[in-house]
Design a protein around this motif. Structure first.
Motif, PDB file in Angstrom:
ATOM      1  N   LEU A   1       0.831  -1.202   0.000  1.00  0.00           N
ATOM      2  CA  LEU A   1       0.000   0.000   0.000  1.00  0.00           C
ATOM      3  C   LEU A   1       0.867   1.254   0.000  1.00  0.00           C
ATOM      4  CD1 LEU A   1      -2.873  -0.881   2.492  1.00  0.00           C
ATOM      5  CD2 LEU A   1      -2.937  -0.829   0.000  1.00  0.00           C
ATOM      6  N   ALA A   2       1.965   1.200   0.735  1.00  0.00           N
ATOM      7  CA  ALA A   2       2.861   2.359   0.787  1.00  0.00           C
ATOM      8  C   ALA A   2       3.368   2.676  -0.606  1.00  0.00           C
ATOM      9  CB  ALA A   2       4.028   2.087   1.733  1.00  0.00           C
ATOM     10  N   ASN A   3       3.648   1.639  -1.385  1.00  0.00           N
ATOM     11  CA  ASN A   3       4.127   1.855  -2.742  1.00  0.00           C
ATOM     12  C   ASN A   3       3.014   2.246  -3.682  1.00  0.00           C
ATOM     13  OD1 ASN A   3       6.981   1.468  -2.706  1.00  0.00           O
ATOM     14  ND2 ASN A   3       6.575  -0.663  -2.182  1.00  0.00           N
ATOM     15  N   ARG A   4       1.864   1.571  -3.578  1.00  0.00           N
ATOM     16  CA  ARG A   4       0.775   1.875  -4.495  1.00  0.00           C
ATOM     17  C   ARG A   4       0.336   3.328  -4.366  1.00  0.00           C
ATOM     18  NH1 ARG A   4      -5.141  -0.420  -5.790  1.00  0.00           N
ATOM     19  NH2 ARG A   4      -6.067   1.653  -6.066  1.00  0.00           N
ATOM     20  N   PHE A   5       0.266   3.799  -3.113  1.00  0.00           N
ATOM     21  CA  PHE A   5      -0.179   5.163  -2.904  1.00  0.00           C
ATOM     22  C   PHE A   5       0.986   6.144  -2.806  1.00  0.00           C
ATOM     23  CE2 PHE A   5      -4.648   4.606  -2.591  1.00  0.00           C
ATOM     24  CZ  PHE A   5      -4.838   3.316  -2.131  1.00  0.00           C
ATOM     25  N   ARG A   6       2.188   5.643  -3.015  1.00  0.00           N
ATOM     26  CA  ARG A   6       3.385   6.483  -2.987  1.00  0.00           C
ATOM     27  C   ARG A   6       3.412   7.368  -1.751  1.00  0.00           C
ATOM     28  NH1 ARG A   6       4.333   7.340  -9.381  1.00  0.00           N
ATOM     29  NH2 ARG A   6       3.141   5.493  -9.850  1.00  0.00           N
ATOM     30  N   LEU A   7       3.297   6.725  -0.590  1.00  0.00           N
ATOM     31  CA  LEU A   7       3.255   7.475   0.643  1.00  0.00           C
ATOM     32  C   LEU A   7       4.607   8.110   0.916  1.00  0.00           C
ATOM     33  CD1 LEU A   7       1.233   4.974   2.840  1.00  0.00           C
ATOM     34  CD2 LEU A   7       0.427   6.864   1.413  1.00  0.00           C
ATOM     35  N   THR A   8       4.565   9.366   1.314  1.00  0.00           N
ATOM     36  CA  THR A   8       5.806  10.065   1.610  1.00  0.00           C
ATOM     37  C   THR A   8       5.892  10.470   3.065  1.00  0.00           C
ATOM     38  OG1 THR A   8       4.795  12.163   1.016  1.00  0.00           O
ATOM     39  CG2 THR A   8       6.017  11.032  -0.705  1.00  0.00           C
ATOM     40  N   THR A   9       4.765  10.465   3.750  1.00  0.00           N
ATOM     41  CA  THR A   9       4.796  10.872   5.148  1.00  0.00           C
ATOM     42  C   THR A   9       3.636  10.216   5.876  1.00  0.00           C
ATOM     43  OG1 THR A   9       4.993  12.780   6.622  1.00  0.00           O
ATOM     44  CG2 THR A   9       3.340  12.907   4.909  1.00  0.00           C
ATOM     45  N   SER A  10       3.684  10.242   7.192  1.00  0.00           N
ATOM     46  CA  SER A  10       2.538   9.715   7.914  1.00  0.00           C
ATOM     47  C   SER A  10       2.127  10.702   8.981  1.00  0.00           C
ATOM     48  CB  SER A  10       2.878   8.357   8.534  1.00  0.00           C
ATOM     49  OG  SER A  10       3.979   8.446   9.410  1.00  0.00           O
ATOM     50  N   PRO A  11       0.831  10.930   9.186  1.00  0.00           N
ATOM     51  CA  PRO A  11      -0.228  10.221   8.474  1.00  0.00           C
ATOM     52  C   PRO A  11      -0.467  10.759   7.062  1.00  0.00           C
ATOM     53  CG  PRO A  11      -1.189  11.858   9.917  1.00  0.00           C
ATOM     54  CD  PRO A  11       0.293  11.903  10.160  1.00  0.00           C
ATOM     55  N   THR A  12      -1.004   9.917   6.194  1.00  0.00           N
ATOM     56  CA  THR A  12      -1.551  10.354   4.925  1.00  0.00           C
ATOM     57  C   THR A  12      -3.034  10.029   4.973  1.00  0.00           C
ATOM     58  OG1 THR A  12       0.505   9.915   3.728  1.00  0.00           O
ATOM     59  CG2 THR A  12      -1.513  10.055   2.436  1.00  0.00           C
ATOM     60  N   VAL A  13      -3.851  11.016   4.609  1.00  0.00           N
ATOM     61  CA  VAL A  13      -5.303  10.834   4.712  1.00  0.00           C
ATOM     62  C   VAL A  13      -5.931  10.975   3.335  1.00  0.00           C
ATOM     63  CG1 VAL A  13      -7.435  11.801   5.671  1.00  0.00           C
ATOM     64  CG2 VAL A  13      -5.367  11.700   7.074  1.00  0.00           C
ATOM     65  N   LEU A  14      -6.777  10.019   2.969  1.00  0.00           N
ATOM     66  CA  LEU A  14      -7.540  10.099   1.723  1.00  0.00           C
ATOM     67  C   LEU A  14      -9.014  10.295   2.057  1.00  0.00           C
ATOM     68  CD1 LEU A  14      -6.223   7.001  -0.290  1.00  0.00           C
ATOM     69  CD2 LEU A  14      -5.389   9.348  -0.418  1.00  0.00           C
ATOM     70  N   VAL A  15      -9.701  11.065   1.216  1.00  0.00           N
ATOM     71  CA  VAL A  15     -11.155  11.134   1.329  1.00  0.00           C
ATOM     72  C   VAL A  15     -11.714  10.401   0.115  1.00  0.00           C
ATOM     73  CG1 VAL A  15     -13.188  12.616   1.419  1.00  0.00           C
ATOM     74  CG2 VAL A  15     -11.072  13.343   2.541  1.00  0.00           C
ATOM     75  N   LEU A  16     -12.414   9.305   0.347  1.00  0.00           N
ATOM     76  CA  LEU A  16     -13.020   8.537  -0.742  1.00  0.00           C
ATOM     77  C   LEU A  16     -14.488   8.902  -0.837  1.00  0.00           C
ATOM     78  CD1 LEU A  16     -11.695   4.934   0.101  1.00  0.00           C
ATOM     79  CD2 LEU A  16     -10.497   6.784  -1.093  1.00  0.00           C
ATOM     80  N   ASP A  17     -15.016   8.883  -2.086  1.00  0.00           N
ATOM     81  CA  ASP A  17     -16.447   9.113  -2.208  1.00  0.00           C
ATOM     82  C   ASP A  17     -17.185   7.778  -2.048  1.00  0.00           C
ATOM     83  OD1 ASP A  17     -16.230   9.570  -5.834  1.00  0.00           O
ATOM     84  OD2 ASP A  17     -16.224   7.741  -4.618  1.00  0.00           O
ATOM     85  N   ALA A  18     -18.510   7.805  -2.309  1.00  0.00           N
ATOM     86  CA  ALA A  18     -19.324   6.611  -2.069  1.00  0.00           C
ATOM     87  C   ALA A  18     -18.884   5.424  -2.919  1.00  0.00           C
ATOM     88  CB  ALA A  18     -20.794   6.939  -2.324  1.00  0.00           C
ATOM     89  N   ASP A  19     -18.256   5.694  -4.071  1.00  0.00           N
ATOM     90  CA  ASP A  19     -17.791   4.603  -4.937  1.00  0.00           C
ATOM     91  C   ASP A  19     -16.394   4.141  -4.580  1.00  0.00           C
ATOM     92  OD1 ASP A  19     -19.195   6.506  -7.630  1.00  0.00           O
ATOM     93  OD2 ASP A  19     -20.105   4.866  -6.470  1.00  0.00           O
ATOM     94  N   GLY A  20     -15.792   4.788  -3.583  1.00  0.00           N
ATOM     95  CA  GLY A  20     -14.444   4.404  -3.207  1.00  0.00           C
ATOM     96  C   GLY A  20     -13.374   5.097  -4.023  1.00  0.00           C
TER      97      GLY A  20
END
Lengths: 157, 178
Positions: free
Chosen positions: A111-130
């Motif tokens: 997941l860290a690679n897929r989302f190319r995380l650079t820092t923590s925390p990283t927060v995503l806002v997903l809509d109803a479809d994800g």
């Protein structure tokens, strides 16, 4: 070298660090907020397309929120993560259909690679479809999260 | 209904009790002050001594290298880092903060996980330790460079709360896929 020169070099170095601190403070580990749909609209060949919808299973959760989902990627040693998680839970609890999924990526390098995380925390806002609609690299301001939930799912407190 | 789903692996089964985040910052200020002293001593001492274009440190016996005031101050600093790893509560700056500073402040708005500051102490110990070992081995300029690096990290932590150890940790997670 002699003492006056040593003192001068040390003083210059401290002054340099003071400047660095002031510069970095101006963008206080600025949490970077990215409108992902806007980034997708700008997509040109070679630039990343709109991120694919995320499913709950990928994150190790049972389900996503019916209106929106707040996803927090945390690591084991992350001093700002517990506070951010508490904030997201409070905001979610005040709204219908908003779920919070917290993922410890220490054990999820994929997941860290897929989302190319650079820092923590990283927060995503997903809509109803994800589909991820915005991303915060760093702890988000409460108002920013609420504004996005309003925009993404029309959910106010 | 809104809810909270906790993904597998996210439950930190044994999260230690939170600490006042101002404690480690206080310690970082004191450490920064000590490192500035060490920096001046290191620059003025045997580590940077040059005669006729050649550093003289390698020609000194180990005892003299170890007797350099900067080396001794840095040894104390290293011991303090190690102390906070072994027994955080009895570490002098931690105890000083709890006894003399914290009572004069309003209670903390939020507590923090003590593990990141501890990881930062380990990073500090490694950097300072490397300087000590290299200096003892006769490598010139190792001492002021190590002290400068440690000072930069401690000062930025104290002044703006920048936690380089946290960032390093995330980077390590990404480089070591599981």
């Amino acid at each position: 070298m002699d003492a006056p020169l040593a003192l001068s070099i040390a003083a210059a170095f401290v002054a340099l660090l003071v400047v660095v601190a002031l510069v970095l403070r101006r963008r206080p580990a600025r949490t970077r907020e990215r409108d992902l749909a806007a980034a997708a609209d700008d997509a040109t060949p070679g630039r990343p397309e709109a991120p694919r919808a995320v499913d709950a299973e990928l994150l190790g959760a049972d389900r996503l929120g019916t209106s929106a989902t707040l996803v927090q990627f945390s690591t084991a040693y992350c001093s700002r993560c517990p506070g951010t998680a508490r904030l997201l839970r409070r905001i979610a609890s005040e709204r219908d259909g908003v779920d919070v999924v917290e993922v410890d990526v220490t054990a999820r390098g994929d997941l860290a690679n897929r989302f190319r995380l650079t820092t923590s925390p990283t927060v995503l806002v997903l809509d109803a479809d994800g589909s991820p609609r915005t991303r915060f690299d760093g702890p988000p301001a409460p108002i920013a999260v609420e504004r996005w939930l309003e925009a993404v799912a029309g959910v106010g407190a | 209904m809104s809810g909270v789903a906790s993904a597998a692996g996210s439950a930190r089964a044994s999260t230690p009790a939170g600490i006042d985040p101002r404690g480690p910052r206080f310690a970082a200020w004191i450490t920064s002050g000590l490192l500035v002293v060490a920096l001046v001593l290191a620059l003025a001492g045997t580590s940077t001594a040059v005669v006729a274009g050649s550093p003289t440190l390698p020609t000194l016996p180990a005892a003299e290298r170890a007797g350099d005031p900067a080396f001794l101050v840095l040894l104390v600093i290293a011991a303090l880092f190690a102390w906070s790893l072994v027994s955080p509560r009895t570490q002098p700056w931690s105890a000083l903060f709890r006894r003399a500073v914290a009572p004069r402040l309003a209670p903390p708005a939020e507590l923090e996980d003590p593990r990141p500051p501890r990881f930062a102490q380990l990073v500090g110990l490694v950097v300072v330790g490397a300087g000590l070992v290299l200096h003892l081995a006769g490598v010139p300029f190792a001492l002021p460079i190590a002290v400068a690096a440690a000072f930069a990290a401690a000062f930025l932590n104290a002044s703006i709360g920048l936690c380089l150890g946290c960032k390093l940790y995330v980077l390590l997670v990404r480089l070591a896929p599981r």
